[in-house]
Write a protein that holds these residues in place. Structure first.
Motif, PDB file in Angstrom:
ATOM      1  N   HIS A  70       5.492   1.637   2.353  1.00 35.52           N
ATOM      2  CA  HIS A  70       5.069   0.681   3.082  1.00 35.52           C
ATOM      3  C   HIS A  70       4.624  -0.631   2.580  1.00 35.52           C
ATOM      4  N   LEU A  71       4.876  -0.626   1.376  1.00 34.17           N
ATOM      5  CA  LEU A  71       4.758  -2.047   0.820  1.00 34.17           C
ATOM      6  C   LEU A  71       5.604  -3.045   1.226  1.00 34.17           C
ATOM      7  N   GLU A  72       6.807  -2.559   1.702  1.00 30.80           N
ATOM      8  CA  GLU A  72       7.646  -3.493   2.471  1.00 30.80           C
ATOM      9  C   GLU A  72       7.328  -4.224   3.693  1.00 30.80           C
ATOM     10  N   TRP A  73       6.147  -3.711   4.333  1.00 32.02           N
ATOM     11  CA  TRP A  73       5.700  -4.227   5.443  1.00 32.02           C
ATOM     12  C   TRP A  73       5.261  -5.707   5.138  1.00 32.02           C
ATOM     13  N   ILE A  74       4.513  -5.768   4.150  1.00 33.35           N
ATOM     14  CA  ILE A  74       4.152  -7.234   3.638  1.00 33.35           C
ATOM     15  C   ILE A  74       4.652  -7.824   2.435  1.00 33.35           C
ATOM     16  N   ARG A 101       2.956  -0.776  13.970  1.00 26.31           N
ATOM     17  CA  ARG A 101       3.384   0.619  13.517  1.00 26.31           C
ATOM     18  C   ARG A 101       3.897   1.030  14.775  1.00 26.31           C
ATOM     19  N   SER A 102       4.949   2.265  14.865  1.00 31.64           N
ATOM     20  CA  SER A 102       5.466   2.896  15.670  1.00 31.64           C
ATOM     21  C   SER A 102       4.746   4.061  16.147  1.00 31.64           C
ATOM     22  N   TRP A 121      -6.103  -1.620  -0.787  1.00 30.29           N
ATOM     23  CA  TRP A 121      -5.203  -0.878   0.614  1.00 30.29           C
ATOM     24  C   TRP A 121      -4.669   0.380   0.068  1.00 30.29           C
ATOM     25  N   VAL A 122      -5.019   1.147   1.260  1.00 31.94           N
ATOM     26  CA  VAL A 122      -4.588   2.627   1.201  1.00 31.94           C
ATOM     27  C   VAL A 122      -3.482   3.051   1.959  1.00 31.94           C
ATOM     28  N   ILE A 123      -2.522   3.358   1.213  1.00 31.19           N
ATOM     29  CA  ILE A 123      -1.154   3.569   1.999  1.00 31.19           C
ATOM     30  C   ILE A 123      -0.553   5.000   1.913  1.00 31.19           C
ATOM     31  N   GLY A 143      -3.500   1.634   5.819  1.00 26.13           N
ATOM     32  CA  GLY A 143      -2.253   1.370   6.678  1.00 26.13           C
ATOM     33  C   GLY A 143      -1.928   0.504   7.273  1.00 26.13           C
ATOM     34  N   ILE A 144      -1.710   0.277   8.557  1.00 25.79           N
ATOM     35  CA  ILE A 144      -1.367  -1.183   9.319  1.00 25.79           C
ATOM     36  C   ILE A 144      -2.578  -2.113   9.517  1.00 25.79           C
ATOM     37  N   GLY A 145      -3.898  -1.572   8.819  1.00 24.67           N
ATOM     38  CA  GLY A 145      -5.011  -2.227   8.940  1.00 24.67           C
ATOM     39  C   GLY A 145      -4.819  -3.576   7.714  1.00 24.67           C
TER      40      GLY A 145
END
Length: 593
Positions: free
Chosen positions: A490-494, A403-404, A483-485, A452-454
């Motif tokens: 943010h789904l694109e992360w995984i 995460r930036s 998962w809380v986003i 989030g990034i967790g």
């Protein structure tokens, strides 16, 4: 600044030994100081041994629970809770100091962070060890004697204990701390203990220095005492070490550490080197016996640095080296995929340190390994002849989602975003693996909370547990990922990894995924693809979710959380409140800095 007994000509303490003999019933103060220093190490060794026994007992219980549950779909015996065990977990093991706040940071402003609070169990150890050091600093000293004599005894005692405490201080600072595997304590907890051991070392070093100044000033003046410090070489080096300790204590405080972390790391290492060198010369020039403790300190530091160098060299060089792809993702994150030079035995929960010279020349940063794959190298048509040939043809890819924020992560995202299609090839060295290996196979019901990034910590466990359920090698019968986003993007992360998990055999029988979008732009973004993958607006009610699973609980319920401090504290509170409703255990994944 640390020493044992010094001569009268150097420090004006010629009569201190005689007074000490009278005050301690003819026991040599040197012998007392040495015994107390050994007792201090013995206290830490006994605590480590006790925790190791606790860990091995826990491992044995989990193993028996896993084996007993492989062909048992109800696991009723393991679902029941013990009143005494539940009381201990609720009030001691999982309890914050007060209320529910533990991992949530005290954010005084956007730029000022005052850190977090330890748990009740951590506080008991810290208070106990701090009290032990205070007791050892004053034990057997007759404070009714002359000021000069008392100050000389305090000077010697605090100096010896300060040096002794540097051994566990440097041990707990190392990434390759052998106690992490031996007693199963997380690096995060050792990091906390390292900070507090450092404060004890600083306080004892300051007390040592002040005691010397008071001893000399009592017969002359403060000016003369300071002149003695700067005139005698070994005293000067000790004063340099004390000054370095004090500066470390200031710059390592949470406010400065969080505001300027990358600068803090560089300054911290430089000051640590200065303090060790100053203390080494202070002891060596006077030929004091405490130099033997410095051998252990330097050996621990050298071992950790050598182990880190070996890890980096082994995993990143040879067979063409590592190759790294950085992809800029929606939501201000990067996906970093590293093709390793050598195979990597990946396990859920592992993290690694990344060196990217083009982003940050000298520094490394820790990140959780979110995904790992192995494949055969496409080059070469020759069939492998033995095990070495097989290993040589394997390649491992490790993936991280970063995460930036500011500093290193912000620069990484900016450079990747500026490239064509948001994809950048760069140089990256991976140091690891660290931790990992603590699977959740013994739990009949598993709930993984991520914020989030967790999610990078949860995804490997999901794949591991679904595969174990399919192979019949785990107790798990119900697996829930929450998962809380903030946004659906943010789904694109995984997405590529979750697609692979959803295609796994028997996945629908065991896995349910619940996505909570805290800041949806419209209700159209919220839609559930299937009964096993559901999406909801807002934040989850942790109490309700845990209550639903415990109504039909299979075996022991294992609850894991990784994410913002507020989410971790909420899950911890809910787990504690439900201790008497069933057998439930809590695992928090955190990395404090």
């Amino acid at each position: 600044m640390s020493s044992a007994n010094t001569t009268a000509g150097a420090q004006g303490g010629g009569n201190g030994a005689g007074a000490a003999t009278a005050a301690t019933n003819s026991v040599d103060p040197k012998v007392v100081d040495k015994l107390l220093s050994h007792y201090l190490l013995l206290v830490l060794g006994a605590l480590s041994a006790a925790i190791a026994v606790w860990r091995f007992t826990t491992i044995l219980i989990k193993y028996v629970r896993t084996v007993s549950s492989l062909n048992n779909d109800t696991q009723r015996y393991f679902a029941a809770s013990s009143h005494k065990v539940s009381w201990f977990k609720r009030n001691i093991q999982y309890a914050p100091i007060f209320g529910k706040r533990h991992n949530r940071e005290f954010q005084l402003s956007a730029a000022v962070n005052a850190g977090t609070l330890p748990t009740r169990l951590q506080l008991l150890f810290l208070v106990g060890y701090f009290a032990t050091n205070i007791a050892f600093c004053v034990m057997t000293i007759d404070f009714s004697g002359p000021l000069r004599q008392v100050a000389s005894l305090v000077r010697n005692r605090t100096g010896v204990l300060s040096v002794v405490n540097m051994i566990p201080l440097f041990l707990m600072a190392g990434r390759n701390n052998p106690l992490i595997k031996l007693i199963g304590m997380s690096f995060d907890t050792f990091n906390l203990l390292h900070r507090w051991l450092g404060r004890i070392v600083i306080l004892e070093a300051v007390a040592h220095t002040l005691a010397f100044l008071v001893s000399n000033a009592s017969t002359s003046s403060w000016g003369t005492a300071f002149q003695t410090v700067f005139r005698v070489p070994y005293m000067l080096w000790g004063f340099v070490a004390t000054c370095a300790f004090v500066i470390i204590g200031i710059q390592a405080s949470s406010i400065f550490r969080h505001a300027y972390y990358e600068t803090f790391k560089i300054v911290h290492i430089i000051l640590a080197i200065v303090s060790v060198l100053g203390l080494w010369y202070h002891l060596d020039l006077k030929r004091l016996a405490q130099i033997q403790y410095m051998y252990a300190v330097v050996a621990l530091w050298a071992f950790d640095r050598a182990a880190r160098f070996i890890r980096v060299g082994y995993h990143n060089f040879g067979s063409g080296g590592t190759k790294t792809l950085v992809e800029a993702l929606p939501g201000g994150a990067c996906r970093v995929t590293v093709t390793m030079a050598r195979p990597w035995n990946f396990k859920p929960g592992q993290h690694a340190y990344l060196y990217m010279p083009t982003i940050s020349l000298w520094q490394s940063h820790p990140f959780t390994v979110a995904w790992s794959e192995e494949a055969e190298r496409p080059d070469g048509d020759q069939l492998p002849m033995d095990r070495r040939d097989v290993l040589a043809k394997r390649k491992t890819t490790l993936s991280f989602v970063i995460r930036s924020r500011t500093g290193f992560t912000g620069n990484l995202y900016s450079q990747a975003s500026a490239c064509i299609d948001g994809r950048m090839l760069t140089t990256c060295l991976v140091e690891g693996p660290y931790t990992g290996g603590q699977t959740m196979h013994s739990y009949g019901t598993v709930m993984l909370f991520a914020g989030g990034i967790g999610i990078t910590q949860a995804v490997p466990h999901v794949r591991d547990l679904v595969a174990a359920y399919n192979n019949g090698t785990a107790a798990v019968r119900k697996l829930v990922l929450v998962w809380v986003i903030q946004s659906p993007e943010h789904l694109e992360w995984i997405r590529p990894w979750m697609t692979e998990i959803l295609a796994m055999e028997k996945r629908r029988e065991v896995l349910r995924i619940m996505l909570f979008v805290s800041r949806p732009r419209s209700t159209k973004e919220i839609h559930s693809p299937s009964a096993t993958v559901q999406m909801f607006p807002g934040r989850p009610n942790v109490d309700t979710l845990l209550g639903i699973e415990m109504e039909n609980q299979v075996g022991t319920l294992g609850v894991s959380v990784c994410g913002p401090g507020a989410l971790s504290d909420e899950v911890r509170r809910s787990v504690r409140n439900k201790q008497y409703d069933g057998n439930i255990e809590f695992v928090e994944e955190a990395f404090s800095w």
